[in-house]
Motif scaffolding. Structure first.
Motif, PDB file in Angstrom:
ATOM      1  N   THR A 292       0.147  -5.265   5.073  1.00  0.00           N
ATOM      2  CA  THR A 292      -0.064  -6.430   5.930  1.00  0.00           C
ATOM      3  C   THR A 292      -1.088  -7.347   5.293  1.00  0.00           C
ATOM      4  O   THR A 292      -2.018  -6.897   4.611  1.00  0.00           O
ATOM      5  CB  THR A 292      -0.562  -6.032   7.334  1.00  0.00           C
ATOM      6  OG1 THR A 292      -1.822  -5.351   7.221  1.00  0.00           O
ATOM      7  CG2 THR A 292       0.438  -5.143   8.047  1.00  0.00           C
TER       8      THR A 292
ATOM      9  N   VAL B 147      -7.399 -10.590   4.563  1.00  0.00           N
ATOM     10  CA  VAL B 147      -7.479  -9.128   4.625  1.00  0.00           C
ATOM     11  C   VAL B 147      -6.099  -8.551   4.317  1.00  0.00           C
ATOM     12  O   VAL B 147      -5.145  -8.748   5.089  1.00  0.00           O
ATOM     13  CB  VAL B 147      -7.956  -8.658   6.016  1.00  0.00           C
ATOM     14  CG1 VAL B 147      -8.095  -7.139   6.036  1.00  0.00           C
ATOM     15  CG2 VAL B 147      -9.280  -9.323   6.379  1.00  0.00           C
TER      16      VAL B 147
ATOM     17  N   ARG C 246      -3.960  -5.087   3.671  1.00  0.00           N
ATOM     18  CA  ARG C 246      -3.966  -3.638   3.850  1.00  0.00           C
ATOM     19  C   ARG C 246      -2.666  -3.038   3.329  1.00  0.00           C
ATOM     20  O   ARG C 246      -1.584  -3.552   3.602  1.00  0.00           O
ATOM     21  CB  ARG C 246      -4.128  -3.268   5.328  1.00  0.00           C
ATOM     22  CG  ARG C 246      -5.464  -3.640   5.944  1.00  0.00           C
ATOM     23  CD  ARG C 246      -5.575  -3.149   7.385  1.00  0.00           C
ATOM     24  NE  ARG C 246      -6.866  -3.451   7.968  1.00  0.00           N
ATOM     25  CZ  ARG C 246      -7.144  -4.557   8.635  1.00  0.00           C
ATOM     26  NH1 ARG C 246      -6.200  -5.484   8.779  1.00  0.00           N
ATOM     27  NH2 ARG C 246      -8.342  -4.767   9.146  1.00  0.00           N
ATOM     28  N   TYR C 247      -2.828  -1.947   2.601  1.00  0.00           N
ATOM     29  CA  TYR C 247      -1.654  -1.179   2.180  1.00  0.00           C
ATOM     30  C   TYR C 247      -2.011   0.293   2.316  1.00  0.00           C
ATOM     31  O   TYR C 247      -2.867   0.806   1.586  1.00  0.00           O
ATOM     32  CB  TYR C 247      -1.254  -1.482   0.737  1.00  0.00           C
ATOM     33  CG  TYR C 247       0.028  -0.771   0.347  1.00  0.00           C
ATOM     34  CD1 TYR C 247       1.267  -1.323   0.647  1.00  0.00           C
ATOM     35  CD2 TYR C 247      -0.013   0.458  -0.290  1.00  0.00           C
ATOM     36  CE1 TYR C 247       2.436  -0.667   0.308  1.00  0.00           C
ATOM     37  CE2 TYR C 247       1.149   1.119  -0.630  1.00  0.00           C
ATOM     38  CZ  TYR C 247       2.377   0.557  -0.325  1.00  0.00           C
ATOM     39  OH  TYR C 247       3.537   1.213  -0.641  1.00  0.00           O
TER      40      TYR C 247
ATOM     41  N   ASP D 228      -3.922   3.284   3.225  1.00  0.00           N
ATOM     42  CA  ASP D 228      -5.322   3.541   3.569  1.00  0.00           C
ATOM     43  C   ASP D 228      -6.302   2.627   2.847  1.00  0.00           C
ATOM     44  O   ASP D 228      -7.513   2.784   2.985  1.00  0.00           O
ATOM     45  CB  ASP D 228      -5.676   5.000   3.232  1.00  0.00           C
ATOM     46  CG  ASP D 228      -4.877   5.992   4.057  1.00  0.00           C
ATOM     47  OD1 ASP D 228      -4.503   5.645   5.189  1.00  0.00           O
ATOM     48  OD2 ASP D 228      -4.619   7.108   3.555  1.00  0.00           O
TER      49      ASP D 228
ATOM     50  N   THR E 180      -7.799  -1.211   1.922  1.00  0.00           N
ATOM     51  CA  THR E 180      -7.941  -2.583   2.415  1.00  0.00           C
ATOM     52  C   THR E 180      -8.714  -3.406   1.394  1.00  0.00           C
ATOM     53  O   THR E 180      -9.772  -2.980   0.915  1.00  0.00           O
ATOM     54  CB  THR E 180      -8.684  -2.612   3.762  1.00  0.00           C
ATOM     55  OG1 THR E 180      -7.962  -1.844   4.718  1.00  0.00           O
ATOM     56  CG2 THR E 180      -8.818  -4.042   4.273  1.00  0.00           C
TER      57      THR E 180
ATOM     58  N   THR F 240     -10.462  -7.195   0.961  1.00  0.00           N
ATOM     59  CA  THR F 240     -10.917  -8.333   1.754  1.00  0.00           C
ATOM     60  C   THR F 240     -11.615  -9.351   0.858  1.00  0.00           C
ATOM     61  O   THR F 240     -12.488  -8.981   0.058  1.00  0.00           O
ATOM     62  CB  THR F 240     -11.892  -7.891   2.853  1.00  0.00           C
ATOM     63  OG1 THR F 240     -11.268  -6.895   3.663  1.00  0.00           O
ATOM     64  CG2 THR F 240     -12.289  -9.066   3.733  1.00  0.00           C
TER      65      THR F 240
ATOM     66  N   TYR G 223     -11.578   2.120   1.414  1.00  0.00           N
ATOM     67  CA  TYR G 223     -10.640   3.243   1.511  1.00  0.00           C
ATOM     68  C   TYR G 223     -10.933   4.001   2.798  1.00  0.00           C
ATOM     69  O   TYR G 223     -12.060   4.448   3.021  1.00  0.00           O
ATOM     70  CB  TYR G 223     -10.793   4.150   0.296  1.00  0.00           C
ATOM     71  CG  TYR G 223      -9.935   5.386   0.342  1.00  0.00           C
ATOM     72  CD1 TYR G 223      -8.551   5.305   0.506  1.00  0.00           C
ATOM     73  CD2 TYR G 223     -10.503   6.658   0.203  1.00  0.00           C
ATOM     74  CE1 TYR G 223      -7.762   6.442   0.540  1.00  0.00           C
ATOM     75  CE2 TYR G 223      -9.722   7.802   0.226  1.00  0.00           C
ATOM     76  CZ  TYR G 223      -8.348   7.686   0.397  1.00  0.00           C
ATOM     77  OH  TYR G 223      -7.567   8.812   0.435  1.00  0.00           O
TER      78      TYR G 223
ATOM     79  N   THR H 246     -15.081   5.359   6.110  1.00  0.00           N
ATOM     80  CA  THR H 246     -14.751   4.248   5.219  1.00  0.00           C
ATOM     81  C   THR H 246     -15.638   4.307   3.998  1.00  0.00           C
ATOM     82  O   THR H 246     -16.869   4.366   4.110  1.00  0.00           O
ATOM     83  CB  THR H 246     -14.946   2.898   5.922  1.00  0.00           C
ATOM     84  OG1 THR H 246     -14.134   2.830   7.092  1.00  0.00           O
ATOM     85  CG2 THR H 246     -14.571   1.754   4.984  1.00  0.00           C
TER      86      THR H 246
END
Length: 550
Positions: free
Chosen positions: A126, A168, A170-171, A173, A175, A177, A202, A209
């Protein structure tokens, strides 16, 4: 008469008895016979009536049994229909999921959480694009006598405080930014683009995180919430100074954070802030607010970059639906300085801060350049929420380690003692419309509020209204005595600032916010060869902010 021909006849006595019996029978009353007949008929009628009642009852029983059988059949049919509908719904859900996944392969678009969101890679990837925009205006009302003493006349005006557009991606786990910031203090930072963050994170399981890049390491309770959720237009001054020593915005860092409902813990190894490696200007800002600066010689390059560490442990050991009790401790340590002094042994460090508004950029308290071999900070934090009332407070100490040089100070003492600066604040929020400032375990602190009734005059709804109050203090004086030169004590007279303020915040909905702050500021600062002059400034100020955030 012959004996052979004579027949047998009753005798006189038998005839008499027969005659008497017939007479007696003939002599019974007639109504007695009729009564017996009627009784028989009456009983027969009662029997027939009872038979009819019994038949009616039996008919009702038969009808009830038939109805029960029909109801049971209807129930069975309804159950079968419900099972069929559930099976069809499950099939449709699987079909929709497959369609969404297949459409995600080619790209899909939604407005998740009010943010434009693009989905691809079978729904695993996303891209979200957000927005944060804050536009400020302020007016200052100074005491004329203090203006003359200090030589500072604050200017009214406007400022685009923050204009951030986070991207942002995300794929799974991971991310990534990237967030540029076109605002600042002053807005645009002399028309140069500024990076707020650029990092990889991660998140292999809930609550954990690990992050690397330019980011905001976690330090202090005031640093926990997003700047969208501030009670006032700015943080307390002491918190801005502390966070920009080894933390703050756009800090090069690597580390991790972990949280559960009751606790939050984080630790980061940090380096310079974005842009802090420059050696082409006389002074360069380490932090986004300009509260910590490093004096850098244009002829003497730096010997290595600053390296430090930031840690925070916090949580709410006691909490319920209507209350949260927060306790925490934060600290930072710079253990490898950017050695840029003339001897390449220390870092020329200066602590300063703007007033708790960012329209006029004057820094009313400032330590000036201090050659430092190490810096540390520590601060305890406490907060308490009960329903829609919140109060929180922190104390901060900042220590500066310096090279000690024996000299002709008082009693032969060191002319360069280690320095200690401190500050504190306490603030409170009361949401008049009843919404609570909810605790955010993922940040280890109190966040914003969720508007219960967004602004809609047709339904007589006006959003949320919050009243806030704060007292803050910062003291950048250390080893200072009035009428005694700093060269004698080895101290630093950076000044002291106290701010009393109240604020009113209106939230038409979850994405819009309007703020109004009123401040009473007292800045006390000594100057002159023997610190004989009082050059502080007293003033009042009003500030306004319009904010949109998605």
């Amino acid at each position: 008469m012959s004996k052979q021909t004579r027949t047998s006849r009753p005798g006189r006595t038998g005839v008499f008895l027969l005659t008497a019996a017939c007479g007696l029978m003939a002599g019974l009353p007639a109504h007695a016979a009729e009564t017996a007949t009627q009784e028989v008929q009456r009983l027969r009628a009662q029997l027939e009536a009872q038979m009819k009642v019994s038949q009616a009852i039996q008919a009702r029983l038969d009808a009830l049994e038939a109805r029960e059988a029909a109801d049971a059949k209807a129930q069975a049919e309804t159950k079968v229909q419900a099972e069929q509908v559930a099976a069809q719904a499950a099939t449709q859900a699987k079909t929709i999921a497959k369609l969404e996944a297949s459409s995600g392969d080619n790209g899909s678009f939604t407005m998740a959480g009010g943010r434009p969101t693009f989905t691809a890679f079978g729904g695993k990837g996303t891209l979200q694009i957000g927005l944060q925009a804050q536009f400020d205006a302020a007016a200052y009302f100074e005491d004329n006598a203090s203006v003359k003493r200090s030589g500072v006349d604050l200017g009214d005006g406007v400022n685009a405080r923050r204009i951030r557009i986070p991207f942002v991606f995300r794929y799974g786990d991971v991310t990534a930014t990237v967030t540029p910031d076109f605002g600042g203090s002053p807005d645009g930072r002399q028309n140069t683009q500024y990076l707020y963050e650029a990092n990889l994170a991660y998140m292999p399981f809930k609550g954990f995180t690990a992050a690397l890049g330019y980011l905001q390491p976690n330090i202090s309770l005031q640093d926990a919430p997003s700047s969208n959720d501030f009670m006032f237009m700015e943080r307390p001054a002491i918190m801005d100074v502390e966070r920009n020593i080894a933390a703050g915005d756009a800090r090069a860092a690597v580390g991790a954070r972990y949280y559960q409902d009751r606790f939050f813990v984080s630790g980061f190894l940090t380096g310079q802030a974005y842009g802090g490696q420059s050696t082409t200007t006389a002074t360069s800002s380490i932090g986004s607010t300009g509260s910590v600066t490093t004096a850098i010689s244009t002829t003497q390059p730096s010997n290595g970059q600053q390296t430090g560490a930031v840690m925070r442990v916090a949580g709410r050991p006691v909490y319920g639906e209507d209350y949260d009790v927060h306790l925490g401790f934060s600290g930072s340590k710079v253990f490898s300085m950017n050695q840029n002094d003339s001897n390449r042994l220390a870092q020329n460090l200066a602590l300063s801060v703007q007033p708790e508004l960012r329209v006029d950029t004057s820094k009313l308290i400032n330590t000036g350049s201090m050659p430092a071999t190490g810096v540390y900070t520590w601060n305890p934090e406490v907060g308490l929420r009960y329903q829609n009332f919140l109060v929180q407070a922190e104390y901060v100490e900042i220590g500066i380690n310096r090279q000690h040089q024996a000299g002709a100070g008082l009693g032969g003492a060191s002319q360069t003692p280690d320095l200690t600066f401190q500050g504190a604040y306490v603030d409170a929020s009361w949401v008049l419309t009843g919404e609570p400032r909810l605790y955010q375990s993922a940040r280890g602190g109190f966040g914003g509020l969720k508007v219960a009734h967004p602004f809609n005059p047709e339904t007589n709804d006006w959003g949320a209204l919050e009243l806030a109050a704060r007292y803050s203090d910062i003291n950048l004086n250390s080893h200072v005595q009035r009428f005694l030169a700093q060269s004698v004590t080895g101290g630093v007279a950076g000044g002291q600032q106290d701010v009393i303020q109240v604020g009113l915040n209106w939230y038409p909905n979850d994405h819009l916010k309007f703020m109004a702050d009123y401040q009473i500021v007292d800045v006390s600062k000594l100057s002159g060869a023997t610190l004989q002059n009082q050059t502080g400034l007293r003033y009042q100020a009003v500030g306004f902010r319009a904010q949109v955030a998605y």
